[in-house]
Design an enzyme around this catalytic site. Structure first.
Site, PDB file in Angstrom:
ATOM      1  N   GLY A 113       0.746  -1.245   0.005  1.00  0.00           N
ATOM      2  CA  GLY A 113      -0.047   0.057  -0.026  1.00  0.00           C
ATOM      3  C   GLY A 113       0.835   1.293  -0.069  1.00  0.00           C
ATOM      4  O   GLY A 113       1.932   1.177  -0.660  1.00  0.00           O
ATOM      5  N   CYS A 169       7.936   5.909  14.495  1.00  0.00           N
ATOM      6  CA  CYS A 169       9.018   4.881  14.688  1.00  0.00           C
ATOM      7  C   CYS A 169       9.498   4.154  13.555  1.00  0.00           C
ATOM      8  O   CYS A 169      10.910   4.297  13.471  1.00  0.00           O
ATOM      9  CB  CYS A 169       8.459   3.889  15.746  1.00  0.00           C
ATOM     10  SG  CYS A 169       7.782   4.754  17.138  1.00  0.00           S
TER      11      CYS A 169
HETATM   12  C1  UGA Z   1       6.244   0.282  15.492  1.00  0.00           C
HETATM   13  C2  UGA Z   1       6.481  -1.194  15.894  1.00  0.00           C
HETATM   14  O1  UGA Z   1       5.523  -2.162  15.250  1.00  0.00           O
HETATM   15  C3  UGA Z   1       6.322  -1.247  17.604  1.00  0.00           C
HETATM   16  O2  UGA Z   1       7.129  -2.884  17.700  1.00  0.00           O
HETATM   17  C4  UGA Z   1       7.412  -0.717  18.046  1.00  0.00           C
HETATM   18  O3  UGA Z   1       7.460  -0.785  19.588  1.00  0.00           O
HETATM   19  C5  UGA Z   1       7.115   1.005  17.797  1.00  0.00           C
HETATM   20  O4  UGA Z   1       7.030   1.086  16.307  1.00  0.00           O
HETATM   21  C6  UGA Z   1       8.011   1.793  18.289  1.00  0.00           C
HETATM   22  O5  UGA Z   1       9.202   1.856  17.994  1.00  0.00           O
HETATM   23  O6  UGA Z   1       7.532   2.562  19.232  1.00  0.00           O
HETATM   24  P1  UGA Z   1       3.886   1.629  15.251  1.00  0.00           P
HETATM   25  O7  UGA Z   1       4.731   3.054  15.121  1.00  0.00           O
HETATM   26  O8  UGA Z   1       2.841   1.849  16.374  1.00  0.00           O
HETATM   27  O9  UGA Z   1       4.760   0.573  15.841  1.00  0.00           O
HETATM   28  O10 UGA Z   1       3.092   1.268  14.104  1.00  0.00           O
HETATM   29  P2  UGA Z   1       3.134  -0.364  13.187  1.00  0.00           P
HETATM   30  O11 UGA Z   1       2.054  -1.000  13.627  1.00  0.00           O
HETATM   31  O12 UGA Z   1       4.423  -0.798  13.115  1.00  0.00           O
HETATM   32  O13 UGA Z   1       2.669   0.378  11.805  1.00  0.00           O
HETATM   33  C7  UGA Z   1       3.828   1.050  11.068  1.00  0.00           C
HETATM   34  C8  UGA Z   1       3.342   1.720   9.715  1.00  0.00           C
HETATM   35  O14 UGA Z   1       3.631   0.493   8.635  1.00  0.00           O
HETATM   36  C9  UGA Z   1       1.924   2.255   9.533  1.00  0.00           C
HETATM   37  O15 UGA Z   1       2.077   3.300   8.849  1.00  0.00           O
HETATM   38  C10 UGA Z   1       1.202   1.022   8.830  1.00  0.00           C
HETATM   39  O16 UGA Z   1       0.235   1.463   7.882  1.00  0.00           O
HETATM   40  C11 UGA Z   1       2.303   0.199   8.174  1.00  0.00           C
HETATM   41  N1  UGA Z   1       2.013  -1.123   7.512  1.00  0.00           N
HETATM   42  C12 UGA Z   1       2.053  -2.037   8.406  1.00  0.00           C
HETATM   43  C13 UGA Z   1       1.810  -1.516   6.416  1.00  0.00           C
HETATM   44  O17 UGA Z   1       2.199  -0.466   5.269  1.00  0.00           O
HETATM   45  N2  UGA Z   1       1.977  -2.827   5.935  1.00  0.00           N
HETATM   46  C14 UGA Z   1       1.810  -3.678   6.809  1.00  0.00           C
HETATM   47  O18 UGA Z   1       1.495  -4.943   6.399  1.00  0.00           O
HETATM   48  C15 UGA Z   1       2.049  -3.384   8.112  1.00  0.00           C
END
Ligand code: UGA
Length: 442
Positions: free
Chosen positions: A255, A262
């Protein structure tokens, strides 16, 4: 145990609440007095599911206290957590000024034997620096610095902290492990693994975990480009790959790429650390590049579909960097909004939580509280965040309100069959486009 937490941002506040829930007595401090006053009145300064309940219960049971005086956290603390922000500099390096400032401050206030635990995500070597700083400031103090990285996700933070996949403790001496084992005993007793490493390994393992998640996403996004060129479906490919337990299903959604505070920052920091250490971590450079391309690819789809942007109206469904949060830091939707506005389009966004924050970040961005109102008169709708409510949208109603029936699904959340039946020109990421039968000249 008596625990001090310095910094009540997302990580600090959840950590403080969770440790109080585990039975410890926690003093959480932040220099921002307004934040502390808010917390004392039982409110939390940002949205995070279940956190208000956790904080409220703890405040009532007299195990969680808030103060703006750092001395209060250091007094009597057996473990003192550093949870302050760790931004990046213009060059992408980690900015550790706040971490150092806490170290200097704590040196004069902490009691003998204190364990200082880094929770902020920091580069390897930070604990060594902290040790040196504290020893210089307060030569007689006996203390230990440990790394105890946090893996919580926004939107899932309480569960991630009270039921983590693992706890990591990096220490260079036995006392650090002994104290941290006692602190986390209630979780270890539930069967949650506590992994012990040296300090530098723990520091690096957090950055490595985030960068690996980023790499999975960029892999999916590269596959999406290839799938589009070869007529395959990246959603199905991810399903096939994810069914292999060695690969796993999560973080393979193609996407608009990874945003937030983070993943982008930590991937860049790890690449810089490698560069400074003399290793060219090419893979990470590609991960970052592919993530930038993911946004460009969506913008190109819009431009290809509606031609010139000047004078056109574009509606963005979802502004937060991911579902379940009001956070717009690093949100791909806002990158798109700025770009479309610069090219002369009028841009309106809808988000269940992040509309106000988005307006303050992007001049000229309009927002609406109602998704159907947001798409009214739009020449193109772009789905930017995977909010579950978008899956339930009435697509006929959506199409009737649009100027052109064109939807670019930047998160592959809509059902292609439903979109086609509703007469939409449906342009997903890495899977075949669908062309419904509405009159595109409307
Ligand atoms: C991330 C990590 O997942 C946590 O384990 C970590 O503790 C945290 O950073 C941190 O360092 O504090 P977070 O920033 O809340 O957590 O967000 P994520 O859920 O990891 O998603 C990050 C991005 O990836 C979002 O924009 C989401 O839309 C995107 N994403 C996620 C995708 O584009 N594809 C996916 O399959 C999954």
């Amino acid at each position: 145990m008596n625990v001090g937490v310095i910094g009540v941002g997302h990580v600090g506040l959840v950590t403080a609440g969770a440790l109080a829930e585990l039975g410890h007595r926690v003093m959480a401090v932040d220099l921002n007095r307004d934040k502390i006053e808010l917390l004392r009145s039982g409110k939390i300064p940002f949205y995070e599911p279940d956190l208000d309940d956790l904080i409220a219960v703890q405040a009532r049971t007299d195990r969680l206290f808030f103060d703006s005086d750092p001395r209060k956290a250091a007094q009597d603390a057996e473990v003192l957590f550093i949870c302050v922000g760790r931004p990046t500099t213009a060059t992408g390096d980690a900015s550790l000024t706040a971490v150092e400032a806490v170290g200097r401050d704590v040196a004069h206030r902490a009691g003998a034997g204190v364990v200082i635990a880094e929770k902020s995500t920091v580069p390897p070597g930070t604990a060594d620096r902290l040790r040196l700083t504290i020893a210089r400031e307060e030569p007689g103090l006996a203390f230990t610095v440990v790394a105890n990285p946090e893996f919580l996700r926004e939107g899932n933070a309480v569960r991630d902290t009270l039921r983590p996949d693992r706890i990591v403790v990096g220490s260079d001496d036995a006392r650090g492990f002994e104290v941290m084992r006692r602190l986390y005993k209630p979780l270890v007793d539930l069967g949650i693994p506590l992994i012990e490493t040296d300090v530098r390994t723990a520091e690096l393992s957090k950055l490595a975990s985030n960068a690996f998640l980023a790499a999975k996403i960029s892999f999916a996004n590269s596959l999406a480009r290839l799938a589009e060129l070869t007529g395959a479906d990246v959603v199905k490919i991810a399903e096939v790959m994810g069914a292999d337990t060695r690969i796993g299903t999560s973080f393979l959604n193609a996407g608009l790429g990874f945003g937030g505070y983070c993943l982008p920052k930590d991937t860049q920091t790890l690449e810089r650390i490698a560069q400074r250490a003399g290793y060219d971590f090419q893979l990470l450079r590609s991960v970052i590049l592919v993530n930038e391309e993911a946004i460009t690819a969506v913008a190109s789809k819009v431009e290809e579909a509606i031609w010139n942007l000047e004078g056109k109206r574009i509606s963005l469904l979802g502004l937060a960097f991911k579902a379940g949060t009001e956070d717009v830091r690093g949100a791909p939707a806002l990158v798109l909004a700025r770009r479309f506005i610069e090219e002369g389009a009028s841009v309106i966004g809808h988000d269940p939580m992040a509309a106000a924050a988005s307006r303050s970040m992007v001049p000229h961005l309009e927002t609406s509280d109602d998704p159907y109102e947001a798409v009214t008169g739009a020449h193109c709708v772009v789905v930017c965040t995977d909010w579950p409510e978008y899956r339930r949208l009435d697509l006929d109603r959506l199409r009737e309100r649009m100027a052109y029936p064109i939807v670019v699904d930047g998160r592959n959340v809509l059902d292609p069959d439903r979109a086609e039946r509703a007469g939409l020109t449906y342009l997903p990421i890495g899977r075949p486009a669908r062309h419904g039968e509405a009159n595109q000249g409307d």
